[in-house]
Design a protein around this motif. Structure first.
Motif, PDB file in Angstrom:
ATOM      1  N   ARG A  13     -11.605  20.836 -55.691  1.00 16.54           N
ATOM      2  CA  ARG A  13     -10.638  20.074 -56.480  1.00 16.54           C
ATOM      3  C   ARG A  13      -9.565  21.006 -57.010  1.00 16.54           C
ATOM      4  O   ARG A  13      -9.862  22.158 -57.360  1.00 16.54           O
ATOM      5  CB  ARG A  13     -11.357  19.431 -57.664  1.00 16.54           C
ATOM      6  CG  ARG A  13     -10.515  18.487 -58.503  1.00 16.54           C
ATOM      7  CD  ARG A  13     -11.189  18.159 -59.822  1.00 16.54           C
ATOM      8  NE  ARG A  13     -10.737  19.034 -60.886  1.00 16.54           N
ATOM      9  CZ  ARG A  13     -11.115  18.912 -62.156  1.00 16.54           C
ATOM     10  NH1 ARG A  13     -11.979  17.976 -62.494  1.00 16.54           N
ATOM     11  NH2 ARG A  13     -10.653  19.728 -63.068  1.00 16.54           N
ATOM     12  N   LYS A  14      -8.362  20.498 -57.063  1.00 15.65           N
ATOM     13  CA  LYS A  14      -7.298  21.254 -57.695  1.00 15.65           C
ATOM     14  C   LYS A  14      -7.322  20.973 -59.193  1.00 15.65           C
ATOM     15  O   LYS A  14      -7.752  19.904 -59.629  1.00 15.65           O
ATOM     16  CB  LYS A  14      -5.940  20.836 -57.116  1.00 15.65           C
ATOM     17  CG  LYS A  14      -5.752  21.215 -55.655  1.00 15.65           C
ATOM     18  CD  LYS A  14      -4.380  20.788 -55.162  1.00 15.65           C
ATOM     19  CE  LYS A  14      -4.174  21.154 -53.704  1.00 15.65           C
ATOM     20  NZ  LYS A  14      -2.861  20.716 -53.203  1.00 15.65           N
ATOM     21  N   GLN A  17      -6.985  17.367 -61.440  1.00 17.46           N
ATOM     22  CA  GLN A  17      -7.448  16.186 -60.716  1.00 17.46           C
ATOM     23  C   GLN A  17      -8.800  15.728 -61.244  1.00 17.46           C
ATOM     24  O   GLN A  17      -9.650  16.553 -61.587  1.00 17.46           O
ATOM     25  CB  GLN A  17      -7.591  16.496 -59.222  1.00 17.46           C
ATOM     26  CG  GLN A  17      -6.285  16.699 -58.499  1.00 17.46           C
ATOM     27  CD  GLN A  17      -6.498  16.986 -57.020  1.00 17.46           C
ATOM     28  OE1 GLN A  17      -7.545  17.461 -56.613  1.00 17.46           O
ATOM     29  NE2 GLN A  17      -5.486  16.679 -56.225  1.00 17.46           N
ATOM     30  N   ASN A  18      -8.982  14.411 -61.272  1.00 17.85           N
ATOM     31  CA  ASN A  18     -10.298  13.855 -61.555  1.00 17.85           C
ATOM     32  C   ASN A  18     -11.070  13.748 -60.245  1.00 17.85           C
ATOM     33  O   ASN A  18     -10.493  13.513 -59.189  1.00 17.85           O
ATOM     34  CB  ASN A  18     -10.186  12.449 -62.154  1.00 17.85           C
ATOM     35  CG  ASN A  18      -9.564  12.450 -63.533  1.00 17.85           C
ATOM     36  OD1 ASN A  18      -9.288  13.508 -64.097  1.00 17.85           O
ATOM     37  ND2 ASN A  18      -9.326  11.282 -64.073  1.00 17.85           N
ATOM     38  N   VAL A  19     -12.380  13.931 -60.309  1.00 14.44           N
ATOM     39  CA  VAL A  19     -13.221  13.719 -59.135  1.00 14.44           C
ATOM     40  C   VAL A  19     -14.453  12.929 -59.553  1.00 14.44           C
ATOM     41  O   VAL A  19     -14.922  13.056 -60.693  1.00 14.44           O
ATOM     42  CB  VAL A  19     -13.662  15.040 -58.477  1.00 14.44           C
ATOM     43  CG1 VAL A  19     -12.492  15.742 -57.849  1.00 14.44           C
ATOM     44  CG2 VAL A  19     -14.390  15.917 -59.467  1.00 14.44           C
ATOM     45  N   SER A  80      -9.952  15.822 -65.783  1.00 19.26           N
ATOM     46  CA  SER A  80      -9.121  17.010 -65.941  1.00 19.26           C
ATOM     47  C   SER A  80      -9.307  17.630 -67.327  1.00 19.26           C
ATOM     48  O   SER A  80      -8.895  18.772 -67.557  1.00 19.26           O
ATOM     49  CB  SER A  80      -7.650  16.658 -65.717  1.00 19.26           C
ATOM     50  OG  SER A  80      -7.255  15.618 -66.586  1.00 19.26           O
ATOM     51  N   LEU A 111     -19.330  21.545 -57.093  1.00 22.07           N
ATOM     52  CA  LEU A 111     -17.897  21.331 -57.320  1.00 22.07           C
ATOM     53  C   LEU A 111     -17.228  22.667 -57.569  1.00 22.07           C
ATOM     54  O   LEU A 111     -17.684  23.453 -58.404  1.00 22.07           O
ATOM     55  CB  LEU A 111     -17.682  20.404 -58.520  1.00 22.07           C
ATOM     56  CG  LEU A 111     -16.247  20.227 -59.016  1.00 22.07           C
ATOM     57  CD1 LEU A 111     -15.390  19.582 -57.942  1.00 22.07           C
ATOM     58  CD2 LEU A 111     -16.219  19.413 -60.295  1.00 22.07           C
ATOM     59  N   VAL A 113     -13.403  24.248 -58.429  1.00 20.62           N
ATOM     60  CA  VAL A 113     -12.004  23.997 -58.788  1.00 20.62           C
ATOM     61  C   VAL A 113     -11.162  25.168 -58.328  1.00 20.62           C
ATOM     62  O   VAL A 113     -11.431  26.321 -58.671  1.00 20.62           O
ATOM     63  CB  VAL A 113     -11.861  23.788 -60.304  1.00 20.62           C
ATOM     64  CG1 VAL A 113     -10.388  23.677 -60.687  1.00 20.62           C
ATOM     65  CG2 VAL A 113     -12.607  22.546 -60.725  1.00 20.62           C
TER      66      VAL A 113
END
Lengths: 114, 113
Positions: A13-14, A17-19, A80, A111, A113
């Motif tokens: 994920r950048k 961003q929400n994941v 975020s 995860l 980031v």
């Protein structure tokens, strides 16, 4: 086979961003949990749900959200607002209120980031 | 709330030796103490648990002891084998909290052949 399925297994994920991490169980368990695992810190409880349409914050809920619309599903959203989201996330379930015994874990979602 | 401390964080033993992992807890109301084993890249799995109405429990090469007065419990693995290599977690909970477990920080056990 009965069990808990988490997806995806790996997620990048950048920042900003929400994941959403998926957790599905076919064990007919009432209770479901989300844990975060960091090296040397064991497993820390993020959220838990004892029954459909109800959930409670755990020890480190800030920056996370959950829903429990169906008995078999307990998705976790990493927002975020979570300052350090890179971690290994484990979902678990157990039969429900009043039961004290084995927690059944999923395979986990890692995860990262970027 | 409950606080569980686990020691050591890493443990290296020779195959065939015994391994001992110790945990302390802070809440005297805790009455359920499970141990989980997590092999590399896999999910944690329960290997043994003990409730506060007993002081010791054995299952083949694995045993757990509980000292309620001192608020500590230990995992003992005898005749260690390479497949015992994993991360082990202790945990504690109160009966009225069901499976609201507080975990220790984990011990990485390495069994050298």
């Amino acid at each position: 086979d009965g069990g808990i399925t988490q997806s995806p297994k790996y997620l990048f994920r950048k920042e900003g961003q929400n994941v959403t991490l998926s957790c599905e169980q076919n064990l007919n368990h009432d209770a479901m949990y989300w844990y975060r695992q960091d090296p040397g810190q064991g497993l820390r409880l993020i959220y838990y749900s004892q029954i459909v349409n109800d959930f409670q914050k755990g020890d480190i809920a800030e920056g996370y959200s959950v829903s429990r619309e169906k008995k078999e599903s307990f998705p976790l959203t990493v927002t975020s607002a979570q300052k350090n989201p890179t971690a290994f996330y484990l979902c678990a379930s157990s039969p429900g209120t009043g039961y004290t015994g084995e927690l059944f874990f999923g395979e986990g979602s890692r995860l990262t980031v970027l | 709330g409950e606080n569980v401390e686990q020691h050591p964080s890493t443990l290296s033993v020779q195959e065939g030796d015994s391994a001992v992992i110790k945990c302390t807890y802070s809440d005297s109301a805790s009455n359920y103490f499970p141990w989980y084993k997590q092999e590399l890249g896999k999910r944690p799995q329960l290997i043994i648990d003990i409730r506060s109405n007993v002081g010791e429990k054995k299952d083949q090469r694995i045993a757990v002891t509980l000292n309620k007065t001192a608020k500590h419990f230990s995992l003992h693995i005898t005749e260690t084998q390479p497949e015992d290599s994993a991360v082990y977690f202790c945990a504690a909970s109160k009966g009225n909290a069901g499976n609201m477990l507080t975990f220790g920080g984990g011990t990485r056990l390495m069994v050298k052949p």
